[in-house]
Design an enzyme around this catalytic site. Structure first.
Site, PDB file in Angstrom:
ATOM      1  N   THR A  17       0.917  -1.242   0.031  1.00  0.00           N
ATOM      2  CA  THR A  17      -0.234   0.040   0.011  1.00  0.00           C
ATOM      3  C   THR A  17       0.981   1.271   0.062  1.00  0.00           C
ATOM      4  OG1 THR A  17      -1.675  -1.187   1.168  1.00  0.00           O
ATOM      5  CG2 THR A  17      -1.885   1.305   1.175  1.00  0.00           C
ATOM      6  N   GLU A  32      -6.184  -4.906   4.038  1.00  0.00           N
ATOM      7  CA  GLU A  32      -6.323  -6.052   2.938  1.00  0.00           C
ATOM      8  C   GLU A  32      -7.113  -5.834   1.982  1.00  0.00           C
ATOM      9  OE1 GLU A  32      -3.469  -6.874   3.811  1.00  0.00           O
ATOM     10  OE2 GLU A  32      -3.231  -7.153   5.715  1.00  0.00           O
ATOM     11  N   GLY A  91       2.858  -2.988   8.714  1.00  0.00           N
ATOM     12  CA  GLY A  91       3.146  -3.375   9.985  1.00  0.00           C
ATOM     13  C   GLY A  91       4.514  -3.653  10.014  1.00  0.00           C
TER      14      GLY A  91
END
Lengths: 461, 192
Positions: A137, A420, A176
């Site tokens: 992303t 997601e 993350g």
């Protein structure tokens, strides 16, 4: 035990223990799960006792401490990543552990990497000689992979890829473990060979020194700051300026750039979505169904302890679960938790069959897998998010307290509607598949087994 | 819809067919709209954009149908002894009827379910609430979460809700640390 709650357990119409075993997929699985939970919960390092009073920094540090300790624990207990215990560890830790993207990093290498790449990187990752993240992303781009702006230009002279995030909108944002922990990342970028774009491909990029954890040359990275939840994860940003990685760092099970710059593809372009497909299937259980089950457990138990108002004149205050409105608020969500547990089993079966086919380089099931994982991820997370909120509301003022456990479930599950793949985009991806199948079925052509019901429409109609 | 009374709506075949019908109708009507737009000269991508709200609705109907169908098939495969199949059947019925009750317009739209039949759905749905109510606590106990996993003052196994809320509140740093606002603001205010 509170007598109002104890009385509810006196005459169940079924065996609770047998139902638990059914949910676990057998008594042996229940035994293993309980053993894992017991081992984790009896270890003070994994305690969540003061969790609701911790700052973002404290939560992150606790998550890293737990992740590091978990490695030791797994070794002590003889748990392996392929063993039956592994899937219960995350549930036992309630997901509050660092390095979750490290698992995605490894999975993407295992699925998309060549045998040589797997041999090189997986042992390093398994032994935590590096910490991986998964950077797809961008600040200005999400689910739509073809819109990514990060570039990887192949330099034939040096046999390297030169990676760049050319604009601020191209900066990787949200991965993350990226903010403070990761040393490496699988980075998705548009492959460019001699001025021709070959679409998005994954590259392994080192971002921090393995010696002192400082950022590597050309890398700008950091933490994206406060969030609604997920304080234990260091979601990060990443900018790349002329970062060079060797040719061998492009994951090349299904496509490869040869030394002379020739591009070779084996299989479907859609394979790049496979890691995400796998993630979506996994998150339906961990990040949507289990939180819903927890919220239902909290709200139902509270609803037989809490008494408020009278149902009949002259009687004492009634348990709130005896009011039809409270039953209507909660019981359909208990039913949904079971429904989604079973649909998750169905999706896992479908996914495992698809994965076996892909290993045999048969990509026929990819569109169906992609469509189903997208649609069900969106449907289940959307339903569960509103159901968990309904559970919170059903507990009145006490539900609003962090100590009820419901606000953290609520904010966390809300995130699952966005990460997601944002849900509306996912619904529309499924729609493309359904419309294609519908058109095929209408013309009398064969369609995948999961959508054969569409063939009930008469050909040509 | 062949249902004649509220009990007919407790048949998995009846409600699964209703869901299938709704999914097929929504997918086929959206596909027809898409095709009409394209045939009338609208560019493909514009036509797609004009159908997206209905497409999302169609996908939700599809996923809902598959979920209901899968639940009903799972219940059918369960062993009949031990009462588990019976309670799972109740839950499956409740899940399915809740979906019809909450999305009544989708099922009423083309008259597949009539207004009178929707009253039967509502009656069966509300009856089920009272039936499942009796097993509500055992049904969530079966999820088998420990108190530490739940980490909730409201949801612990022993139900000592109020004691736990009070005990946990006392651990809050706001009750154990100095109150900086007192020295800076409250004290001057109270002693002015």
């Amino acid at each position: 035990v509170n007598p109002d709650l104890a009385s509810e357990r006196q005459t169940p119409s079924f065996s609770v223990e047998k139902l638990t075993a059914l949910l676990d997929g057998g008594e042996e699985n229940t035994r293993i799960r309980r053993a894992v939970v017991e081992a984790i919960e009896s270890d003070p390092v994994f305690s969540r006792e003061n969790q609701y009073f911790q700052s973002q920094n404290e939560k992150y540090e606790a998550a890293v401490r737990k992740a590091v300790h978990l490695q030791k624990k797994m070794h002590e207990m003889g748990w392996t990543e392929n063993g039956p215990e592994f899937k219960y560890i995350y549930r036992a830790l309630s997901g509050e552990v660092a390095f979750l993207l490290h698992t995605v990093f490894m999975r993407s290498i295992s699925v998309l990497g060549s045998d040589k790449q797997i041999t090189k990187w997986i042992p390093l990752a398994t032994q935590y000689q590096l910490i991986g993240s998964y950077a797809q992303t961008e600040l200005g781009h999400g689910t739509y992979l073809q819109g990514l702006e990060t570039t990887a230009v192949f330099d034939i002279a040096t046999q390297e890829f030169i990676l760049n995030t050319p604009k601020i909108s191209a900066m990787k944002w949200w991965p993350g473990d990226m903010g403070r922990s990761a040393t490496h990342a699988v980075v998705f970028a548009q492959l460019d060979i001699q001025g021709k774009c070959y679409g998005v491909h994954p590259f392994i990029v080192q971002i921090r020194s393995l010696w002192d954890h400082s950022l590597c040359p050309g890398i700008t990275a950091g933490d994206i700051g406060p969030k609604m939840n997920f304080d234990h994860i260091d979601n990060g940003y990443l900018m790349l300026q002329n970062v060079r990685v060797p040719r061998e760092n492009m994951l090349s099970k299904f496509c490869e750039v040869q030394p002379d710059g020739t591009y070779v593809r084996r299989g479907s372009q859609q394979i790049n979505y496979f890691t995400m497909t796998a993630l979506r299937v996994a998150l339906i259980s961990h990040e949507a169904v289990i939180p819903l089950m927890k919220a239902c457990t909290i709200a139902i138990r509270y609803s037989v302890v809490r008494r408020q108002s009278k149902l009949k004149p002259g009687e004492e205050e009634a348990k709130i679960l005896d009011f039809q409105t409270q039953q209507e608020k909660l019981l359909p969500h208990v039913a949904a938790a079971y429904a989604f547990h079973f649909i998750n089993n169905y999706l896992e079966d479908l996914f495992n069959r698809g994965y076996e086919e892909i290993q045999r380089e048969n990509f026929d099931m990819l569109p169906e897998l992609h469509a189903f994982s997208s649609g069900f991820k969106a449907m289940v997370t959307q339903y569960c998010a509103s159901a968990v909120e309904a559970c919170l509301r059903a507990c009145g003022g006490h539900g609003y307290s962090l100590l009820s456990g419901l606000p953290s479930l609520c904010t966390r599950i809300l995130a699952s509607c966005i990460y997601e793949g944002e849900n509306t985009i996912l619904f529309l991806q499924t729609a493309r598949f359904l419309i294609k199948c519908f058109m095929a079925a209408s013309a009398g052509h064969p369609v995948p087994p999961s959508v054969t019901y569409l063939a009930a429409v008469k050909p040509g109609k | 819809c062949p249902a004649k009374n509220k009990f007919d709506f407790l048949s998995p075949d009846t409600y699964t067919e209703a869901y299938q019908h709704a999914a097929v109708r929504l997918i086929s009507s959206t596909a027809a709209k898409l095709q009409d737009l394209i045939q009338s000269g609208v560019k493909k991508h514009d036509a797609w954009n004009e159908c997206t709200v209905q497409l999302v609705q169609a996908v939700k109907a599809h996923c809902h149908y598959i979920t209901v169908k899968n639940f009903a098939e799972t219940v059918e495969r369960l062993e009949t002894k031990g009462g588990i199949q019976r309670i799972m059947k109740h839950l499956c019925d409740l899940f399915a009827l809740h979906g019809i009750f909450s999305n009544a317009g989708v099922f009423l739209h083309d008259g597949y379910i009539s207004g009178a039949q929707m009253d039967m759905v509502t009656a069966s749905y509300l009856d089920l609430l009272a039936v499942i109510r009796k097993d509500a606590v055992p049904l969530v106990d079966a999820f088998d979460f420990t108190d530490k996993t739940l980490n909730s003052a409201l949801g612990s196994y022993d139900g000592q809700v109020y004691q736990r809320l009070y005990e946990w509140a006392q651990k809050s740093p706001t009750n154990t640390q100095m109150n900086p606002a007192y020295e800076r603001y409250l004290k001057p205010l109270l002693h002015k």
